[in-house]
Design an enzyme around this catalytic site. Structure first.
Site, PDB file in Angstrom:
ATOM      1  N   HIS A 150       0.120   7.810  -7.038  1.00 17.23           N
ATOM      2  CA  HIS A 150       0.616   6.594  -6.565  1.00 17.23           C
ATOM      3  C   HIS A 150       2.065   6.185  -7.454  1.00 17.23           C
ATOM      4  O   HIS A 150       1.951   5.465  -8.209  1.00 17.23           O
ATOM      5  CB  HIS A 150      -0.302   5.520  -7.096  1.00 17.23           C
ATOM      6  CG  HIS A 150      -0.283   4.181  -6.357  1.00 17.23           C
ATOM      7  ND1 HIS A 150       0.622   3.866  -5.406  1.00 17.23           N
ATOM      8  CD2 HIS A 150      -1.042   3.081  -6.351  1.00 17.23           C
ATOM      9  CE1 HIS A 150       0.615   2.602  -5.029  1.00 17.23           C
ATOM     10  NE2 HIS A 150      -0.465   2.211  -5.658  1.00 17.23           N
ATOM     11  N   ASP A 188      -7.819   0.757 -13.886  1.00 14.64           N
ATOM     12  CA  ASP A 188      -7.854   0.664 -12.321  1.00 14.64           C
ATOM     13  C   ASP A 188      -9.258   0.745 -12.093  1.00 14.64           C
ATOM     14  O   ASP A 188     -10.290   1.020 -12.698  1.00 14.64           O
ATOM     15  CB  ASP A 188      -7.034   1.893 -11.803  1.00 14.64           C
ATOM     16  CG  ASP A 188      -6.897   2.049 -10.369  1.00 14.64           C
ATOM     17  OD1 ASP A 188      -7.165   1.121  -9.693  1.00 14.64           O
ATOM     18  OD2 ASP A 188      -6.411   2.943  -9.823  1.00 14.64           O
ATOM     19  N   ARG A 216       6.521  -5.070  -8.038  1.00 16.98           N
ATOM     20  CA  ARG A 216       6.449  -4.065  -6.928  1.00 16.98           C
ATOM     21  C   ARG A 216       7.753  -4.184  -5.911  1.00 16.98           C
ATOM     22  O   ARG A 216       8.086  -3.504  -5.213  1.00 16.98           O
ATOM     23  CB  ARG A 216       5.059  -3.982  -6.124  1.00 16.98           C
ATOM     24  CG  ARG A 216       3.773  -3.707  -6.788  1.00 16.98           C
ATOM     25  CD  ARG A 216       3.675  -2.092  -6.911  1.00 16.98           C
ATOM     26  NE  ARG A 216       3.978  -1.253  -5.922  1.00 16.98           N
ATOM     27  CZ  ARG A 216       3.106  -0.976  -5.126  1.00 16.98           C
ATOM     28  NH1 ARG A 216       1.945  -1.275  -5.550  1.00 16.98           N
ATOM     29  NH2 ARG A 216       3.138  -0.107  -4.139  1.00 16.98           N
ATOM     30  N   GLN A 238       3.731   2.803  -7.717  1.00 16.40           N
ATOM     31  CA  GLN A 238       3.032   1.936  -8.797  1.00 16.40           C
ATOM     32  C   GLN A 238       3.375   2.079 -10.138  1.00 16.40           C
ATOM     33  O   GLN A 238       3.751   1.186 -10.764  1.00 16.40           O
ATOM     34  CB  GLN A 238       1.454   2.107  -8.603  1.00 16.40           C
ATOM     35  CG  GLN A 238       0.611   1.341  -9.391  1.00 16.40           C
ATOM     36  CD  GLN A 238       0.749  -0.248  -9.139  1.00 16.40           C
ATOM     37  OE1 GLN A 238       0.539  -0.682  -7.999  1.00 16.40           O
ATOM     38  NE2 GLN A 238       1.104  -1.022  -9.851  1.00 16.40           N
ATOM     39  N   ARG A 274       0.879   6.127   3.447  1.00 17.28           N
ATOM     40  CA  ARG A 274      -0.292   6.048   2.780  1.00 17.28           C
ATOM     41  C   ARG A 274      -1.355   6.600   3.326  1.00 17.28           C
ATOM     42  O   ARG A 274      -1.575   6.375   4.294  1.00 17.28           O
ATOM     43  CB  ARG A 274      -0.496   4.425   2.323  1.00 17.28           C
ATOM     44  CG  ARG A 274      -1.935   4.451   1.688  1.00 17.28           C
ATOM     45  CD  ARG A 274      -2.382   2.950   1.272  1.00 17.28           C
ATOM     46  NE  ARG A 274      -1.652   2.803   0.073  1.00 17.28           N
ATOM     47  CZ  ARG A 274      -1.650   1.701  -0.751  1.00 17.28           C
ATOM     48  NH1 ARG A 274      -2.940   1.001  -0.378  1.00 17.28           N
ATOM     49  NH2 ARG A 274      -1.096   1.536  -1.611  1.00 17.28           N
ATOM     50  N   CYS A 281      -3.293  -2.124 -11.695  1.00 21.46           N
ATOM     51  CA  CYS A 281      -2.363  -1.885 -10.407  1.00 21.46           C
ATOM     52  C   CYS A 281      -2.737  -3.002  -9.358  1.00 21.46           C
ATOM     53  O   CYS A 281      -2.195  -3.039  -8.499  1.00 21.46           O
ATOM     54  CB  CYS A 281      -2.295  -0.804  -9.933  1.00 21.46           C
ATOM     55  SG  CYS A 281      -4.054  -0.027  -9.526  1.00 21.46           S
TER      56      CYS A 281
HETATM   57  N1   CP Z   1      -1.379  -1.721  -6.169  1.00 19.78           N
HETATM   58  C1   CP Z   1      -1.375  -1.250  -4.878  1.00 19.78           C
HETATM   59  O1   CP Z   1      -0.947  -0.356  -4.417  1.00 19.78           O
HETATM   60  O2   CP Z   1      -1.824  -2.472  -3.950  1.00 19.78           O
HETATM   61  P1   CP Z   1      -2.186  -2.161  -2.585  1.00 19.78           P
HETATM   62  O3   CP Z   1      -3.399  -1.232  -2.346  1.00 19.78           O
HETATM   63  O4   CP Z   1      -2.811  -3.565  -2.177  1.00 19.78           O
HETATM   64  O5   CP Z   1      -0.947  -1.483  -1.752  1.00 19.78           O
HETATM   65  N1  NVA Z   2      -6.830   4.098  -7.458  1.00 23.43           N
HETATM   66  C1  NVA Z   2      -6.848   2.791  -6.453  1.00 23.43           C
HETATM   67  C2  NVA Z   2      -5.618   2.248  -6.589  1.00 23.43           C
HETATM   68  C3  NVA Z   2      -5.346   1.047  -5.570  1.00 23.43           C
HETATM   69  C4  NVA Z   2      -3.749   0.439  -5.579  1.00 23.43           C
HETATM   70  C5  NVA Z   2      -7.138   3.449  -4.919  1.00 23.43           C
HETATM   71  O1  NVA Z   2      -6.787   4.601  -4.890  1.00 23.43           O
HETATM   72  O2  NVA Z   2      -8.035   2.709  -4.505  1.00 23.43           O
END
Ligand code: CP
Ligand code: NVA
Length: 264
Positions: A87, A182, A250, A90, A60, A222
């Site tokens: 993502h 989101d 998930r 997701q 990530r 999400c």
């Molecule tokens: N939806 C999601 O990816 O959550 P986290 O940021 O908690 O991993």
């Molecule tokens: N768009 C959000 C998704 C979190 C899972 C972010 O990148 O923070």
């Protein structure tokens, strides 16, 4: 499996850990919240070391390029656990959740309302492949990345998907079976939170907006969610909301990803 995280996580981190452990493996968590990947040593060297010890990497990162570079150099699978651009884990889960709920992907209007961000991009990518009818409503200037949209439009020619990018949330939500939102400020954009709250005020998914959707429409997010910003409590905490099904899934979908990529 190595988990390299430059940003916080609840769902992605726990589900990859619990999923991997449940399937007989284990994970090593590398906290990169202080140093970005590639700062202490090159991304190539990180990849070339990890491939000698583990069977996969979940990363990530801020830059999508960091995950791509890891994958270019590592001889083991590299899974995108969220970048500023995408993502994918997701979106895979979300489409699995839609299949679980509706049994199919076609003949159901999917409306995404809010920021044209990483989650939105992966939903567009996946929805195009699945032949869905996708409506994306964002404020002007916050539309999804045009390269992602044009790739999806190319895919749509083969799958029959329809992709509409609009600025009017009501147009997107009218008759929808799925309404998705989101956060307005993603991780890394915290300084813009208040400015964005003003720009996105008309894009809040509240009961009034949901009333334009089908009576049996579901609400998806999400998570993490900010009640009172992108979604009203009356929607996310209502029976229409399937956000905790998404969160549960998930885990199941991460296991499927691991099974496909690193079974031996
Ligand atoms: N939806 C999601 O990816 O959550 P986290 O940021 O908690 O991993
Ligand atoms: N768009 C959000 C998704 C979190 C899972 C972010 O990148 O923070």
């Amino acid at each position: 499996m190595a988990l390299i995280f430059e940003k916080p996580s609840l769902r992605t981190r726990v589900t990859f850990d619990v999923g991997m452990t449940g399937m007989g493996g284990n994970v090593v968590f590398l906290d990169h919240s202080g140093t970005k990947l590639g700062e202490r040593e090159s991304i190539k060297d990180v990849a070339k070391n990890l491939e000698r010890w583990v069977h996969g990497i979940v990363a990530r990162t801020y830059k999508n390029k960091s995950v791509v570079e890891l994958a270019e150099h590592a001889a083991i699978p590299v899974i995108n656990g969220l970048t500023d651009l995408l993502h994918p884990c997701q979106a895979l889960t979300d489409y699995f959740t839609i299949k679980e709920r509706f049994g199919a992907f076609r003949n159901i209007k999917f409306a995404y309302v809010g920021d044209g961000n990483n989650t939105c991009h992966s939903l567009i990518d996946g929805g195009a492949k699945l032949g869905m009818e996708l409506w994306i409503a964002t404020p002007e200037g916050f539309e999804p990345n045009h390269r992602i949209v044009s790739e999806a439009e190319k895919t749509a020619r083969d799958t029959g998907a329809q992709i509409q990018i609009v600025n009017d949330p009501v147009e997107a939500v009218r008759g929808a079976g799925i309404v998705y939102t989101d956060v307005w400020a993603s991780m890394g954009q915290e300084a813009e939170t208040e400015d964005r709250a003003a720009v996105f005020a008309d894009y809040r998914v509240d009961s009034e907006l949901m009333a334009y959707a089908r009576p049996d429409a579901v609400f998806m997010h999400c998570l993490p969610a900010h009640r009172g910003y992108e979604v009203a409590p009356s929607v996310i905490d209502s029976p229409q909301s399937i956000v905790y099904d998404q969160a549960e899934n998930r885990l199941h979908v991460q296991k499927a990803i691991l099974y496909l990529l690193i079974r031996r």
